[in-house]
Design a protein around this motif. Structure first.
Motif, PDB file in Angstrom:
ATOM      1  N   ARG A 178       1.146  -1.151  -0.007  1.00 13.24           N
ATOM      2  CA  ARG A 178      -0.047   0.068   0.538  1.00 13.24           C
ATOM      3  C   ARG A 178       0.630   0.986  -0.061  1.00 13.24           C
TER       4      ARG A 178
ATOM      5  N   PHE B 246      -3.183   2.734  -0.681  1.00 11.30           N
ATOM      6  CA  PHE B 246      -3.467   2.928  -1.779  1.00 11.30           C
ATOM      7  C   PHE B 246      -2.726   1.607  -2.897  1.00 11.30           C
ATOM      8  N   HIS B 247      -3.193   1.411  -3.439  1.00 10.50           N
ATOM      9  CA  HIS B 247      -3.023  -0.682  -3.853  1.00 10.50           C
ATOM     10  C   HIS B 247      -2.286   0.542  -5.741  1.00 10.50           C
ATOM     11  N   ILE B 248      -1.082   1.259  -5.265  1.00 10.84           N
ATOM     12  CA  ILE B 248      -0.542   1.474  -6.811  1.00 10.84           C
ATOM     13  C   ILE B 248       0.652   0.638  -7.004  1.00 10.84           C
TER      14      ILE B 248
ATOM     15  N   LEU C 191      -1.588  -6.442 -13.869  1.00  7.58           N
ATOM     16  CA  LEU C 191      -1.985  -4.885 -13.047  1.00  7.58           C
ATOM     17  C   LEU C 191      -2.048  -3.991 -14.600  1.00  7.58           C
TER      18      LEU C 191
ATOM     19  N   PRO D 207      -4.159  -2.611 -16.449  1.00 11.40           N
ATOM     20  CA  PRO D 207      -5.642  -2.878 -17.634  1.00 11.40           C
ATOM     21  C   PRO D 207      -5.842  -3.053 -18.820  1.00 11.40           C
TER      22      PRO D 207
ATOM     23  N   LYS E 187      -4.417  -6.274 -20.660  1.00 10.96           N
ATOM     24  CA  LYS E 187      -4.790  -7.030 -20.215  1.00 10.96           C
ATOM     25  C   LYS E 187      -5.210  -8.129 -20.635  1.00 10.96           C
TER      26      LYS E 187
END
Lengths: 408, 209
Positions: A131, A136-138, A176, A178, A181
């Motif tokens: 995080r 935040f999951h960046i 990771l 998008p 993907k």
């Protein structure tokens, strides 16, 4: 409206439509079989399951003559051990693209959602859940890739590093990025991709490359929550080519072209054997190999000892698949007939419907058993023949029955 | 709000001071002009040195050319800076796990990810900002909101047909009627825009810095 109160007449009418209840005398890994094993084989499958559950890594030989039902045993095992990924491979068919073929079968067995879960779990282990600022999951793909290399690099050989890089890129892109993907998922499913698509994903090879498929397979098998069983049918194929050295006079000596030591066949089978042994080292993978005789098992062991003697310790005592006993043919016949009727949408099948083994009878079944020496494949061939006569000939059922009752 | 045991590191109103170095998911609320919020994975509290936060993210509204503009910037904070902290709270790990599990995948196709931090709503009589109608029906990622005296961090916000924000996968930090600090996790929070002080949508690029 015609009401069939007479079950036997209804059955005969159904048969006359041209559908033989006994169609397939060779079982394959592709066509699903739901028919269970006969009673005499229950102890065999119990001990097979016991060995699989108690051993995380093992090689379990199953020995049975041609037509005894080795491939059918695979389906019975798959149906019973539904909580494992059970994959069928016939060594006859996968000399080329060995790992890719197994990978494709593995994907087909587990399905897309578990596949996504496994790769998701992998990237999480590589730090995707970190995080930023505590919340935040960046995920930084480059950092994830470096973490991945640091964590699994030492599990692979030096010559597999390029492939490993490809795999890590593919998995982290799938999870990771998008924007890539969809392409990454196609790659993950083992689709053949052109250079343009691969370079868009920043990769060199797709999974048709053996090393890539091997690494991917290892990661999936070792991280799958279910154990994996690889059922290698016709394993003697590997040693058959070794024994092709039988003294035969050849006009053309292959050593002129390929060197003195090994024939191309031997090189090929050694290559396949090495790959099989590489699979054996994957955590959580149980190998079941089927062979036609004990002699072949000894040959296989001899060949393996030439490559890596330590692997012999993971060999379990072989299980033997014997021919049917007399009562098995009756049980098999009744089960198969019931299964056939269910498949042709018969409702209200009387429980005692096959007590007299209609349209055959016990005497005919006994004759078949004696003629085929209890070999299941031969038994099915006989049943196909008799039923074809019932369906297609103009003879009366009574005459056909008498004919086969008489035959000794 | 379902109460969860929280770890209050500092509370200026209740005079709670827990000295030490803390790591985890920490929210600090500042008593500055812009009511800013600091998100960080560390904080050090000591009597001699005050507060030290390294690599935190400060979020709030600045005044630029007489206009109020949302910002999110990385900061290294110590007590000498003029942002006195009202409270600091460490979110319990089990709550954070719920929050993590409720997150949408980045691959969900209909989610708007702002590249740069922007103000969605600000209740200020002079510099009012209200883009709620513009984003009606949209899903916006990474909202941070100040609601009365509570902080709401969510994975996403959807503006409903009435123009009210609906937050999904939310962490809420606030004070109860006795002014005690509480933390809770809510999968969904429907908020009337009249009680919202501000909503800031964090820019993905600024989070990556």
């Amino acid at each position: 409206m015609l009401i069939y109160e007479n079950f036997k007449a209804k059955l005969l009418n159904t048969l006359k439509l041209g559908v033989n209840p006994f169609k397939k005398f060779v079982s394959t890994g592709e066509i699903r079989e739901d028919l269970g094993l006969v009673k005499s084989r229950k102890p065999l499958i119990e001990s097979l399951m016991d060995i699989i559950e108690k051993n995380e890594n093992c090689i379990l030989p199953i020995i049975g003559k041609v037509g005894t039902g080795k491939t059918h045993l695979y389906w019975a095992l798959k149906n019973r051990m539904y909580y494992h990924n059970t994959i069928y491979i016939s060594l006859d068919e996968i000399y080329k693209r060995f790992f890719y073929t197994i990978y494709s079968e593995f994907i087909e067995t587990i399905g897309i959602e578990p596949l996504r879960n496994i790769v998701n779990q992998l990237v999480n282990e590589w730090g995707a859940l970190e995080r930023k600022f505590g919340f935040f999951h960046i995920a930084d793909i480059e950092t994830i890739k470096q973490n991945a290399i640091a964590s699994i690099n030492n599990e692979f050989d030096q010559d597999e590093k390029v492939a490993l890089n490809d795999i890590i890129t593919g998995i982290s892109t799938h999870q990771l990025d998008p924007y890539k993907k969809i392409e990454a998922e196609r790659w993950l499913l083992g689709e053949i991709m052109d250079i343009r698509e691969l370079s868009h994903l920043n990769m060199i090879h797709d999974l048709t490359k053996n090393k890539n498929a091997y690494i991917m397979l290892k990661l999936l098998i070792e991280n799958s929550k279910l154990g994996t069983i690889l059922f290698l049918d016709d394993f003697e194929t590997i040693v058959k080519t070794y024994t092709s050295k039988i003294e035969s006079e050849e006009v053309f000596d292959p050593s002129w072209l390929y060197g003195r030591e090994d024939s191309p066949d031997e090189i090929l089978s050694q290559k396949v054997l090495r790959r099989v042994l590489k699979l054996q080292k994957m955590k959580g993978l149980r190998l079941i190999i089927t062979l036609k005789s004990t002699e072949y098992l000894e040959e296989v062991k001899k060949s393996i000892s030439k490559i890596d003697e330590s692997i012999l310790t993971s060999f379990k005592e072989p299980l033997y698949l014997s021919e049917f006993i007399e009562s098995d043919i009756c049980e098999f016949y009744s089960k198969n007939m019931k299964n056939f009727l269910e498949n042709v949408n018969f409702t209200n099948i009387p429980t005692n419907s096959f007590e007299d083994y209609f349209p055959l009878n016990q005497k005919i079944l006994k004759n078949i058993y004696l003629k085929s020496n209890g070999n299941p494949r031969e038994i099915i061939k006989w049943l196909i023949k008799i039923f074809n006569e019932i369906i297609f000939s103009d003879q009366k059922l009574l005459e056909i029955r008498e004919k086969y009752e008489m035959q000794q | 709000m379902s109460d969860v045991d929280s770890h209050i590191l500092y509370d200026s109103i209740k005079k709670i001071v827990n000295e030490g170095d803390f790591k985890g998911s920490i929210i600090s609320k500042c008593n500055d002009n812009c009511n800013s919020i600091i998100f960080s994975d560390n904080i050090s509290i000591s009597e001699s040195e005050g507060f030290i936060i390294s690599q935190g993210l400060r979020v709030g509204f600045d005044i630029v050319s007489n206009k109020r503009t949302a910002f999110s910037r990385k900061l290294d904070y110590n007590h000498h800076q003029d942002m006195c902290i009202e409270y600091s709270i460490l979110i319990p790990e089990d709550v954070m796990q719920l929050y993590d599990e409720g997150q949408f995948s980045d691959a969900f196709p209909f989610t708007l990810n702002m590249l740069h931090t922007a103000g969605l709503y600000l209740r200020d009589p002079e510099n009012k900002i209200n883009h709620l109608d513009f984003f009606k029906g949209e899903i916006l990622k990474n909202p941070v909101s100040l609601i009365m005296n509570g902080i709401l961090v969510a994975d996403r916000v959807v503006i409903d047909h009435r123009g009210d924000p609906v937050f999904y996968d939310c962490l809420i930090v606030g004070r109860d009627q006795d002014e005690n600090l509480k933390v809770s996790y809510e999968p969904l929070a429907n908020v009337d825009d009249k009680v919202v002080e501000y909503i800031i949508i964090l820019g993905i690029e600024e989070l990556k810095i």
